[in-house]
Design a protein around this motif. Sequence first.
Motif, PDB file in Angstrom:
ATOM      1  N   TYR A 184       0.840  -1.203   0.000  1.00  0.00           N
ATOM      2  CA  TYR A 184       0.000   0.000   0.000  1.00  0.00           C
ATOM      3  C   TYR A 184       0.873   1.250   0.000  1.00  0.00           C
ATOM      4  O   TYR A 184       0.608   2.218  -0.728  1.00  0.00           O
ATOM      5  N   MET A 185       1.923   1.233   0.806  1.00  0.00           N
ATOM      6  CA  MET A 185       2.819   2.387   0.898  1.00  0.00           C
ATOM      7  C   MET A 185       3.533   2.611  -0.430  1.00  0.00           C
ATOM      8  O   MET A 185       3.712   3.765  -0.864  1.00  0.00           O
ATOM      9  N   ALA A 186       3.945   1.547  -1.088  1.00  0.00           N
ATOM     10  CA  ALA A 186       4.593   1.679  -2.391  1.00  0.00           C
ATOM     11  C   ALA A 186       3.623   2.252  -3.417  1.00  0.00           C
ATOM     12  O   ALA A 186       3.998   3.122  -4.227  1.00  0.00           O
ATOM     13  N   ASP A 187       2.372   1.806  -3.398  1.00  0.00           N
ATOM     14  CA  ASP A 187       1.370   2.320  -4.331  1.00  0.00           C
ATOM     15  C   ASP A 187       1.112   3.807  -4.061  1.00  0.00           C
ATOM     16  O   ASP A 187       0.928   4.594  -5.003  1.00  0.00           O
ATOM     17  N   TRP A 188       1.091   4.190  -2.785  1.00  0.00           N
ATOM     18  CA  TRP A 188       0.911   5.602  -2.427  1.00  0.00           C
ATOM     19  C   TRP A 188       2.065   6.440  -2.973  1.00  0.00           C
ATOM     20  O   TRP A 188       1.851   7.518  -3.539  1.00  0.00           O
ATOM     21  N   MET A 189       3.286   5.948  -2.828  1.00  0.00           N
ATOM     22  CA  MET A 189       4.458   6.659  -3.330  1.00  0.00           C
ATOM     23  C   MET A 189       4.359   6.854  -4.844  1.00  0.00           C
ATOM     24  O   MET A 189       4.647   7.944  -5.366  1.00  0.00           O
ATOM     25  N   LYS A 190       3.975   5.818  -5.551  1.00  0.00           N
ATOM     26  CA  LYS A 190       3.914   5.886  -7.012  1.00  0.00           C
ATOM     27  C   LYS A 190       2.856   6.875  -7.480  1.00  0.00           C
ATOM     28  O   LYS A 190       2.979   7.470  -8.564  1.00  0.00           O
ATOM     29  N   LYS A 191       1.828   7.069  -6.669  1.00  0.00           N
ATOM     30  CA  LYS A 191       0.781   8.032  -7.003  1.00  0.00           C
ATOM     31  C   LYS A 191       1.203   9.452  -6.646  1.00  0.00           C
ATOM     32  O   LYS A 191       1.019  10.386  -7.441  1.00  0.00           O
ATOM     33  N   GLN A 192       1.788   9.631  -5.458  1.00  0.00           N
ATOM     34  CA  GLN A 192       2.144  10.966  -4.978  1.00  0.00           C
ATOM     35  C   GLN A 192       3.470  11.463  -5.552  1.00  0.00           C
ATOM     36  O   GLN A 192       3.642  12.663  -5.765  1.00  0.00           O
ATOM     37  N   PHE A 193       4.408  10.551  -5.765  1.00  0.00           N
ATOM     38  CA  PHE A 193       5.740  10.922  -6.252  1.00  0.00           C
ATOM     39  C   PHE A 193       6.141  10.000  -7.404  1.00  0.00           C
ATOM     40  O   PHE A 193       7.068   9.195  -7.279  1.00  0.00           O
ATOM     41  N   PRO A 194       5.435  10.086  -8.520  1.00  0.00           N
ATOM     42  CA  PRO A 194       5.691   9.160  -9.639  1.00  0.00           C
ATOM     43  C   PRO A 194       7.094   9.292 -10.218  1.00  0.00           C
ATOM     44  O   PRO A 194       7.572   8.365 -10.883  1.00  0.00           O
ATOM     45  N   GLU A 195       7.753  10.420  -9.961  1.00  0.00           N
ATOM     46  CA  GLU A 195       9.101  10.610 -10.507  1.00  0.00           C
ATOM     47  C   GLU A 195      10.158   9.827  -9.738  1.00  0.00           C
ATOM     48  O   GLU A 195      11.312   9.703 -10.192  1.00  0.00           O
ATOM     49  N   ILE A 196       9.787   9.270  -8.570  1.00  0.00           N
ATOM     50  CA  ILE A 196      10.733   8.526  -7.739  1.00  0.00           C
ATOM     51  C   ILE A 196      10.487   7.025  -7.914  1.00  0.00           C
ATOM     52  O   ILE A 196       9.373   6.544  -7.718  1.00  0.00           O
ATOM     53  N   LYS A 197      11.526   6.299  -8.265  1.00  0.00           N
ATOM     54  CA  LYS A 197      11.390   4.848  -8.387  1.00  0.00           C
ATOM     55  C   LYS A 197      11.163   4.247  -6.999  1.00  0.00           C
ATOM     56  O   LYS A 197      11.969   4.432  -6.092  1.00  0.00           O
ATOM     57  N   THR A 198      10.061   3.510  -6.846  1.00  0.00           N
ATOM     58  CA  THR A 198       9.706   2.902  -5.569  1.00  0.00           C
ATOM     59  C   THR A 198       9.545   1.404  -5.746  1.00  0.00           C
ATOM     60  O   THR A 198       8.885   0.952  -6.687  1.00  0.00           O
ATOM     61  N   THR A 199      10.135   0.644  -4.837  1.00  0.00           N
ATOM     62  CA  THR A 199      10.111  -0.816  -4.911  1.00  0.00           C
ATOM     63  C   THR A 199       9.611  -1.405  -3.597  1.00  0.00           C
ATOM     64  O   THR A 199      10.122  -1.065  -2.529  1.00  0.00           O
ATOM     65  N   PHE A 200       8.625  -2.271  -3.677  1.00  0.00           N
ATOM     66  CA  PHE A 200       8.133  -3.011  -2.504  1.00  0.00           C
ATOM     67  C   PHE A 200       8.886  -4.326  -2.414  1.00  0.00           C
ATOM     68  O   PHE A 200       8.925  -5.098  -3.363  1.00  0.00           O
ATOM     69  N   ILE A 201       9.495  -4.575  -1.254  1.00  0.00           N
ATOM     70  CA  ILE A 201      10.238  -5.810  -1.027  1.00  0.00           C
ATOM     71  C   ILE A 201       9.526  -6.635   0.048  1.00  0.00           C
ATOM     72  O   ILE A 201       9.309  -6.145   1.164  1.00  0.00           O
TER      73      ILE A 201
END
Length: 305
Positions: A279-296
């Motif tokens: 959920y946190m990774a999905d939030w990041m991708k929505k709010q800060f799409p310019e930052i590569k976010t990876t859920f591990i």
Amino acid sequence: MNDNQNFPMPGRRKFIQNIATVAGSTLLVSSPLFSFADRLLSAKQVTVGEIMDDFIKQVPGAAIANTVDTLKSGNREILVTGVVTCMFPTIAVIKQAIKLGANFIIAHEPTFYNHADAIQWLETDNVYKYKAELLAKNNIAVWRNHDYIHSIHPDGVRKPLVEKLGWQKYGDLDQAVYTLTPALSLKSLIAELKTKLQLPSVRYVGDLDQSCKKVLLMPGAAGTRQITALGKNKPDVLVTGEVSEWETAEYIRDARESGQQLSMIILGHIASEEWGSQYMADWMKKQFPEIKTTFIRNSASLKMI
């Protein structure tokens, strides 16, 4: 990872200044390279603190007093090159973050093996020192997002778990009790949980043939609140993350001996809550799409036989 994440701001300016010195400002302005350099300078860089503040501001009643949701390493001013979300910021996760070029880890649980991340008792411990030095050497910030993600509505850990199970049709995302329609045997319910949560095994107490219709879902570790909730809601089965074996497990066994048809399925703490990190990774991708976010997934590294 995009271009503006690969070059820290001071390096960009130096890079552009060097080009200007060699090629001359007139040439630079008229060349395709200028638009690239201008984009680098104008691209917004995001700090650790800005991401933290952006998430916290959506929480009713924030900021939370005496929260454990603090930085465990790094500082708010670090410019974020990439984000990793996870349940536990283990050394293995830190090493993966380094390989990914990510310098911000958002974890749900502690970094240093206790709820408050107190470190005085660990200062001479070699494992602690290795981990702390690895974070410091690579300038990695670690933020624990526990109290805040549990405080948004609906709960940011329960919601993705319920959705993963497909149980939103059986009850509200913010409640603890779900009424399965049709009812499942305990054996079938276990099979469904293992399949949907990608688990090799679970622990249980109860009769595999028992009918389970009313489910009390309590991810994580709730301690004796599990027993209080069992008495209040009177479910057929408790599905939880983990228990203290001298508390809830013994209560369930005694309840069965007293004649109640009550069962329990123990998923594991990580397995029950790690979808909050998705959920946190999905939030990041929505709010800060310019930052590569990876859920591990921490559970992927657990070994069972």
